[in-house]
Design a protein around this motif. Structure first.
Motif, PDB file in Angstrom:
ATOM      1  N   ASP A   2       3.160   6.159   4.376  1.00 47.52           N
ATOM      2  CA  ASP A   2       3.206   4.921   3.616  1.00 47.52           C
ATOM      3  C   ASP A   2       2.621   5.124   2.224  1.00 47.52           C
ATOM      4  O   ASP A   2       2.126   6.193   1.873  1.00 47.52           O
ATOM      5  N   LEU A   3       2.695   4.106   1.426  1.00 44.76           N
ATOM      6  CA  LEU A   3       2.317   4.178   0.018  1.00 44.76           C
ATOM      7  C   LEU A   3       0.828   4.483  -0.168  1.00 44.76           C
ATOM      8  O   LEU A   3       0.446   5.227  -1.068  1.00 44.76           O
ATOM      9  N   ASN A   4      -0.023   3.927   0.667  1.00 46.35           N
ATOM     10  CA  ASN A   4      -1.466   4.180   0.560  1.00 46.35           C
ATOM     11  C   ASN A   4      -1.788   5.665   0.763  1.00 46.35           C
ATOM     12  O   ASN A   4      -2.646   6.223   0.084  1.00 46.35           O
ATOM     13  N   MET A   5      -1.093   6.281   1.718  1.00 40.23           N
ATOM     14  CA  MET A   5      -1.327   7.692   1.982  1.00 40.23           C
ATOM     15  C   MET A   5      -0.906   8.544   0.783  1.00 40.23           C
ATOM     16  O   MET A   5      -1.588   9.511   0.431  1.00 40.23           O
ATOM     17  N   ILE A   7      -0.863   7.564  -2.371  1.00 41.88           N
ATOM     18  CA  ILE A   7      -1.821   7.332  -3.453  1.00 41.88           C
ATOM     19  C   ILE A   7      -3.087   8.146  -3.206  1.00 41.88           C
ATOM     20  O   ILE A   7      -3.624   8.791  -4.117  1.00 41.88           O
ATOM     21  N   ILE A   8      -3.577   8.148  -1.963  1.00 37.57           N
ATOM     22  CA  ILE A   8      -4.778   8.917  -1.626  1.00 37.57           C
ATOM     23  C   ILE A   8      -4.519  10.406  -1.818  1.00 37.57           C
ATOM     24  O   ILE A   8      -5.357  11.137  -2.370  1.00 37.57           O
TER      25      ILE A   8
END
Length: 119
Positions: A2-5, A7-8
């Motif tokens: 997903d997008l959060n992963m 970004i991290i």
């Protein structure tokens, strides 16, 4: 993923890149400081040697040297004057011969020109 992963993961890559750049710059800075340290060490050694030499010269001048006779400045000045006079006497003779060899013919030619102009 997903997008959060993503970004991290992107932030982790950026942080790793920043750490690599900092490590490289730190190595370059260490090399510069090593050079400065070497220059300072050399300067300190040279300064120490000059101080020792200066102390020896002061001891000689003041006559407190270890078995060294007192230095007579006037005698040294007289010897230097004699050497300079000897060297300059040879130079003046050399200048006289060169002037005679080079300037004398020019003067003769100028006299001839003046005589021919007056006629």
């Amino acid at each position: 993923m997903d997008l959060n992963m993503l970004i991290i993961l992107g932030l982790c890559v950026v942080i790793v890149l920043i750490l690599i750049v900092m490590f490289i710059k730190d190595k370059q800075t260490d090399k510069k400081f090593e050079r400065f340290d070497q220059v300072i060490t050399d300067s300190m050694q040279e300064n120490y040697m000059l101080k020792k030499k200066l102390e020896e010269l002061h001891a000689i001048i003041e006559g407190e040297g270890k078995g060294v006779a007192s230095l007579d400045i006037n005698a040294v000045a007289d010897v230097i004057d004699e050497v300079i006079e000897q060297r300059l006497s040879g130079v003046s003779a050399l200048v006289d011969t060169r002037v005679e060899a080079q300037i004398r013919p020019l003067l003769e030619q100028l006299k001839e020109l003046l005589v021919s102009v007056k006629k």
